[in-house]
Design a protein around this motif. Structure first.
Motif, short mmCIF file in Angstrom:
data_model
loop_
_atom_site.label_atom_id
_atom_site.label_comp_id
_atom_site.label_asym_id
_atom_site.label_seq_id
_atom_site.Cartn_x
_atom_site.Cartn_y
_atom_site.Cartn_z
N ASN A 1 0.99 4.45 -2.67
CA ASN A 1 0.91 5.88 -2.35
C ASN A 1 2.14 6.64 -2.81
OD1 ASN A 1 -1.66 5.78 -1.30
ND2 ASN A 1 -1.00 5.48 0.83
N GLY B 1 0.81 -1.21 0.00
CA GLY B 1 0.00 0.00 0.00
C GLY B 1 0.84 1.26 0.00
N ILE C 1 -6.75 1.55 0.42
CA ILE C 1 -5.94 0.39 0.75
C ILE C 1 -6.65 -0.47 1.80
CG2 ILE C 1 -3.75 -0.23 1.92
CD1 ILE C 1 -2.61 2.27 0.23
N GLY D 1 0.74 4.92 5.33
CA GLY D 1 1.86 4.00 5.13
C GLY D 1 3.10 4.40 5.89
N GLU E 1 -7.01 3.21 10.53
CA GLU E 1 -6.16 3.38 11.72
C GLU E 1 -6.69 4.52 12.59
OE1 GLU E 1 -3.68 0.38 10.88
OE2 GLU E 1 -3.20 1.70 12.55
#
Ligand SMILES: Cc1ncc(COP(=O)(O)O)c(C=O)c1O
Length: 392
Positions: free
Chosen positions: A107, A103, A222, A137, A192
């Motif tokens: 990005n 992922g 993602i 990420g 997250e």
């Protein structure tokens, strides 16, 4: 201590809080350890195993491709890679795909495309924005975009030209965009960040400003992509077309692959030599990806996910209502669901869930993040609900 745990501690760089469990097998919604214990997996390898563990169609596609070749250099076109790109294009806004391994690398590719796009308009059009609380990420670019200080404070200096906007705050957005902005990176639902969804109002403002200042809207799907939020892409709920979407996690059905999906008007920004990856778009992972997408786009699959979501969220809301002193809020869409708890209760529930054969994940300190396999059955959801309620 199990032998594997011990060996891992001795030889693997200590970056993860491992559980002292030796998983030896996975099937459907369950993982099994070497002691004969089974665990109902309510986070699917953090949104990787969207089709559960050991999906037979994915496994067959992998074996079939391995009988042909494991890897091809980028000098050759590869049938499984071209096929996966075709399926992604046919099921999205995009006209072209770049494949990465992860992922954060998808990005990174998007950062490079956005910067080149910006610089082609005006040499200082290189500034990028994302949300406070976001996660994009662990590479320097992804980490810089991530709107959480804890991930980057020890690694400065980071990428210049990146600022963060207060979540869903149109005024803050308006004060931070300008003609120097080349891109806004956005998760439609922050994973997250605690399962928080972008508002319609914010998206309307973002789209308007993106037209006014000519910057790209780059949707990081993602975690939310590929059926997780009930639609193939979480952005579909909103009335706009992204310029770029990044994918990874569930795309390879458990094998590492990421992708950057690019809108037609941007497909010639990056040219030969501008970007690349030795392993990006591995043929075995791509074959797995096509098998994953075959299932996700099959008749009724996503309707099924939506129905399961309605059931699970309703039942969780009933539990929340019965335990207002423990649960602050249930939120989410599709099968990305957050249960926000008071104090440190989410971590306590998580710790105790293991002994009851349940795998839970906690994010932002107090939110249980449910990411069950999209293939979870109603019986399995009921089992989760009864264990979860007993822990409260
Ligand atoms: C929204 C989002 N973006 C980017 C990433 C990074 O992906 P990877 O770990 O594959 O590099 C993650 C991983 O959790 C993610 O959830």
């Amino acid at each position: 201590m199990t032998q594997i745990y011990d060996q891992d501690k001795t030889y693997v760089l200590n970056l993860y809080n491992r559980l002292n469990i030796n998983i030896v097998n996975g099937e459907g919604s369950y993982l099994y350890d070497d002691q004969g214990n089974s665990y109902l997996d309510m986070f699917s390898g953090i949104a990787v195993n969207n089709l559960g563990h050991g999906n037979p169609a994915v496994k067959a596609a992998v074996i079939k491709q391995m009988d042909c070749y494991f890897h091809l250099s980028n000098f050759f076109p590869s049938e499984p890679v071209a096929s996966l790109a075709k399926v992604l294009v046919e099921n999205s806004f995009a006209s072209k795909v770049f494949f990465s391994n992860s992922g954060t690398e998808a990005n990174e590719a998007a950062i490079k495309l956005a910067r080149k796009y910006g610089r082609s308009k005006q040499i200082d059009k290189t500034e990028m924005l994302s949300f406070h609380g976001s996660f994009h990420g662990r590479t320097v670019g992804g980490m810089t975009l991530t709107g959480q200080e804890k991930y980057k404070e020890n690694f400065k200096p980071i990428l210049p030209g990146v600022s963060h906007v207060l979540f869903n705050d149109c005024q803050d957005l308006a004060s931070k965009v300008s003609d120097k902005t080349c891109a806004f990176f956005i998760e439609m639902i922050q994973g997250e960040g605690g399962i928080t969804e972008v508002s319609e109002e914010f998206m309307t403002e973002l789209v308007e400003l993106s037209k006014k200042h000519d910057f790209l809207i780059i949707v990081d799907e993602i975690q939310t992509g590929l059926g997780r939020a009930g639609d193939l892409f979480a952005y579909e709920k909103f009335e706009f077309t992204p310029h770029i979407v990044t994918l990874a996690k569930s795309l390879g059905g458990g094998l590492p692959i990421g992708a950057m999906l690019v809108a037609p008007e941007l497909e010639s920004v990056l040219l030969p030599g501008d970007h690349g990856s030795t392993f990006g778009g591995n043929p075995v992972a791509a074959a797995a990806g096509t098998a994953v997408l075959d299932i996700l786009t099959s008749n009724g699959f996503l309707d099924d996910v939506k129905n399961k979501s309605i059931y699970l969220i309703k039942r969780l809301e009933e539990i929340a209502l019965a335990h207002p002193e423990i649960i602050r809020e249930v939120r989410g869409r599709g099968l990305i669901i957050g249960i926000e708890m008071y104090d440190d209760l989410a971590n306590k529930v998580k710790a105790e869930s293991l002994a009851k054969g349940l795998l839970l994940n906690v994010t932002r300190g107090n939110v249980i993040r449910l990411l069950p396999p999209l293939t979870i059955s109603y019986t399995e959801m009921d089992l989760f609900l009864s264990i979860f309620e007993s822990l409260l």
